[in-house]
Design an enzyme around this catalytic site. Structure first.
Site, short mmCIF file in Angstrom:
data_model
loop_
_atom_site.label_atom_id
_atom_site.label_comp_id
_atom_site.label_asym_id
_atom_site.label_seq_id
_atom_site.Cartn_x
_atom_site.Cartn_y
_atom_site.Cartn_z
N ARG A 129 -15.91 16.67 -4.86
CA ARG A 129 -16.21 15.67 -5.88
C ARG A 129 -17.30 16.23 -6.80
O ARG A 129 -18.16 17.02 -6.35
CB ARG A 129 -16.73 14.38 -5.23
CG ARG A 129 -15.66 13.55 -4.56
CD ARG A 129 -14.74 12.90 -5.60
NE ARG A 129 -13.75 12.03 -5.01
CZ ARG A 129 -12.49 12.36 -4.76
NH1 ARG A 129 -12.05 13.57 -5.02
NH2 ARG A 129 -11.64 11.48 -4.27
N HIS A 150 -9.38 18.10 -12.37
CA HIS A 150 -9.18 17.29 -11.16
C HIS A 150 -7.69 17.16 -10.84
O HIS A 150 -7.15 16.05 -10.72
CB HIS A 150 -9.83 15.90 -11.32
CG HIS A 150 -10.05 15.19 -10.02
ND1 HIS A 150 -11.14 14.39 -9.77
CD2 HIS A 150 -9.31 15.14 -8.88
CE1 HIS A 150 -11.05 13.88 -8.55
NE2 HIS A 150 -9.94 14.33 -7.98
P1 NDP Z 1 -11.61 14.19 5.98
O1 NDP Z 1 -12.35 12.91 6.14
O2 NDP Z 1 -10.34 14.39 6.74
O3 NDP Z 1 -12.55 15.42 6.38
C1 NDP Z 1 -13.88 15.47 6.01
C2 NDP Z 1 -14.55 16.65 6.70
O4 NDP Z 1 -15.88 16.80 6.18
C3 NDP Z 1 -14.67 16.47 8.22
O5 NDP Z 1 -14.43 17.70 8.88
C4 NDP Z 1 -16.14 16.07 8.39
O6 NDP Z 1 -16.72 16.45 9.63
C5 NDP Z 1 -16.79 16.87 7.27
N1 NDP Z 1 -18.07 16.28 6.90
C6 NDP Z 1 -18.32 15.06 6.37
N2 NDP Z 1 -19.64 14.87 6.20
C7 NDP Z 1 -20.24 15.99 6.66
C8 NDP Z 1 -21.59 16.41 6.76
N3 NDP Z 1 -22.60 15.61 6.38
N4 NDP Z 1 -21.85 17.63 7.28
C9 NDP Z 1 -20.84 18.43 7.70
N5 NDP Z 1 -19.51 18.11 7.61
C10 NDP Z 1 -19.23 16.90 7.09
O7 NDP Z 1 -11.37 14.38 4.42
P2 NDP Z 1 -10.14 15.11 3.69
O8 NDP Z 1 -10.03 16.49 4.21
O9 NDP Z 1 -8.95 14.24 3.68
O10 NDP Z 1 -10.68 15.12 2.17
C11 NDP Z 1 -11.87 15.80 1.85
C12 NDP Z 1 -12.27 15.53 0.43
O11 NDP Z 1 -11.47 16.26 -0.49
C13 NDP Z 1 -12.13 14.10 -0.10
O12 NDP Z 1 -13.08 13.23 0.43
C14 NDP Z 1 -12.35 14.36 -1.58
O13 NDP Z 1 -13.74 14.46 -1.84
C15 NDP Z 1 -11.69 15.72 -1.79
N6 NDP Z 1 -10.41 15.62 -2.51
C16 NDP Z 1 -10.31 16.24 -3.73
C17 NDP Z 1 -9.13 16.20 -4.43
C18 NDP Z 1 -8.97 16.92 -5.73
O14 NDP Z 1 -7.93 16.78 -6.38
N7 NDP Z 1 -9.93 17.72 -6.15
C19 NDP Z 1 -7.95 15.48 -3.92
C20 NDP Z 1 -8.17 14.88 -2.64
C21 NDP Z 1 -9.36 14.95 -1.97
P3 NDP Z 1 -16.18 15.84 11.03
O15 NDP Z 1 -14.84 16.51 11.24
O16 NDP Z 1 -17.18 16.27 12.01
O17 NDP Z 1 -16.07 14.37 10.83
C1 OXD Z 2 -8.07 11.90 -4.09
C2 OXD Z 2 -8.16 12.56 -5.39
O1 OXD Z 2 -9.10 11.59 -3.49
O2 OXD Z 2 -7.15 12.59 -6.10
O3 OXD Z 2 -6.95 11.65 -3.63
O4 OXD Z 2 -9.20 13.11 -5.72
#
Ligand code: NDP
Ligand code: OXD
Length: 308
Positions: free
Chosen positions: A223, A271
Site C-alpha cells: 500500500r 495499482h
Molecule cells: P495476508 O493477511 O494473507 O498476509 C499478511 C502477511 O503479512 C502475513 O504473513 C503476516 O504475518 C504479515 N504481517 C502483517 N503484519 C506484520 C508485521 N507487523 N510484521 C511482520 N509481518 C506482518 O495478506 P495478503 O497476502 O492477502 O495481502 C497482502 C497485502 O497485499 C494486502 O493487505 C495489500 O496491502 C496488498 N495488495 C496489493 C495489491 C496491489 O494490486 N498492489 C492487490 C492486493 C493486495 P503472519 O503470517 O504472522 O500473520
Molecule cells: C486489493 C487491491 O486489496 O486491489 O485487492 O489492492
C-alpha cells in the site's frame, strides 16, 4: 436474510449468476434501494459509510471485494459483525505474475538497460547468477507465499518475513524485529506484500533502506502508506538502491509533477499488480458463505486487534 453486493455492474452480474446457480437459498441483491435494510445480513463492498450500523442493523458479515481491508480500518464496524478479506485464485495469480515480472526485470537490470537504450549506449553491465541473488518478501500471507512459490523454479535464494514464525520448504523464514534486521542484511531484491496496519505504516523508510546491501532493489506492491517516498528517492539518488518497481503510491495517482513519474530508476504502475477476478471471487465467496451457514469461520477472517 439477504446478501447485498455493492460493486460495478459487470462484476455484480457474475456474482448474481453464481449465487442463483450455487447458493439459491441466499437472496442476492445489488441495488440497496430494492432490499429491506433489516434483511441484509451479508454485505460485499470495497468501502462503506460511517453509518453502516444504523443502515443495516442486522449485519453479520462484511466481505471486502479486495485483498486489503485498510480502506475500512477507520470505519466503525457494527458490533458483532465479522470482516472478511478476499482470498481468491484470480487475484493471487495476478500478483504472482507481477512479482515474477518485476523480480526478473530487476535481477536482469532492465531499468538500467532501458536507461542505456534512451542514451543509445551498448554496454554489458555486471550480472549476478540467479542462485546468488537473494530475494525476500515482507509478508508471508496468501500473496507473499504464492509469489515465493512462483519464484522457486528460477533458483533464487528466497526468504520471507512475517509476524509469527513459519516453516516453509525452500524459504528462509524470519519473524519479528530481529528477524527483519537479519533478513534485510541478506537481501538483494525486497518485495513488500504486507497489509497496511499501525505496525507496518511507513515501514519502507530511510532506516530500512540503509539496512539493505548497497545496490539492492525494491518491489513495492503493498500500500502507498507503507513507504516514505522521499526516502525511496533519496536511496535511489545516492545509489543505496539500484531500482524500484512501484505499484502503489501516496496519493494515488501521484501529483503530475511528482519525481517518481519520471525517475530513471523507477518503474511506476497504477495499482494494477492484482485485482479481483469476478468468477473465481464469486466461487470463493459462495464457498465462504457455505462455511458461515454451517457455523464455521470464513477464510480471510480479519482479526480486528491485529488489523488484518
Ligand atoms: P495476508 O493477511 O494473507 O498476509 C499478511 C502477511 O503479512 C502475513 O504473513 C503476516 O504475518 C504479515 N504481517 C502483517 N503484519 C506484520 C508485521 N507487523 N510484521 C511482520 N509481518 C506482518 O495478506 P495478503 O497476502 O492477502 O495481502 C497482502 C497485502 O497485499 C494486502 O493487505 C495489500 O496491502 C496488498 N495488495 C496489493 C495489491 C496491489 O494490486 N498492489 C492487490 C492486493 C493486495 P503472519 O503470517 O504472522 O500473520
Ligand atoms: C486489493 C487491491 O486489496 O486491489 O485487492 O489492492
Amino acid at each position: 436474510m439477504a446478501f447485498l453486493m455493492l460493486s460495478y455492474p459487470e462484476r455484480v452480474e457474475v456474482f448474481r449468476r453464481a449465487f442463483a446457480r450455487d447458493l439459491p437459498s441466499v437472496p442476492f441483491y445489488s441495488d440497496a434501494t430494492q432490499v429491506d435494510p433489516h434483511a441484509v445480513r451479508y454485505l460485499m463492498t470495497w468501502t462503506f459509510p460511517d453509518d453502516l450500523a444504523d443502515r443495516y442493523p442486522n449485519l453479520e458479515v462484511i466481505f471486502s471485494v479486495g485483498a486489503g481491508i485498510d480502506q475500512v480500518a477507520q470505519t466503525p464496524v457494527p458490533p458483532g459483525a465479522k470482516l472478511v478479506r478476499m482470498i481468491e485464485s484470480g487475484l493471487t495469480s495476478l500478483m504472482r505474475d507481477y512479482v515474477v515480472m518485476s523480480v526478473l526485470a530487476l535481477h536482469r537490470r532492465l531499468p538500467a538497460y532501458l536507461e542505456q537504450q534512451r542514451r543509445h549506449e551498448w554496454i554489458n553491465l555486471d550480472f549476478v547468477w540467479a542462485d546468488q541473488r537473494r530475494v525476500s518478501v515482507l509478508g508471508l500471507g496468501e500473496l507473499g507465499r504464492a509469489s515465493l512459490e512462483a519464484l522457486k523454479p528460477f533458483g533464487f535464494q528466497l526468504a520471507g518475513w512475517s509476524r509469527s514464525p513459519k516453516n516453509i520448504e525452500g524459504i528462509h523464514a524470519y519473524h519479528g524485529p530481529d528477524g527483519l534486521r537479519t533478513m534485510l542484511a541478506a537481501t538483494d531484491i525486497l518485495i513488500c506484500l504486507l497489509p497496511l496496519t499501525n505496525e507496518t505504516t511507513y515501514i519502507l523508510n530511510a532506516e530500512l533502506f540503509a539496512q539493505l546491501p548497497r545496490g539492492a532493489s525494491l518491489v513495492q506492491v503493498g500500500r502507498g502508506k507503507h513507504m516514505d517516498q522521499d526516502a525511496l528517492l533519496a536511496a535511489l539518488d545516492s545509489g543505496q538502491l539500484e531500482a524500484a518497481f512501484v505499484d502503489v503510491t501516496e496519493p494515488e495517482p501521484l501529483p503530475a509533477d511528482h519525481p517518481l513519474w519520471s525517475h530513471a530508476k523507477v518503474v511506476l504502475t497504477p495499482h494494477i499488480a492484482a485485482h479481483t477476478r469476478a468468477d473465481s471471487a464469486a466461487a470463493a465467496t459462495i464457498a465462504n458463505m457455505q462455511r458461515i451457514l454451517a457455523g464455521k469461520d470464513p477464510h480471510g477472517l480479519v482479526d480486528p486487534l491485529r488489523g488484518y
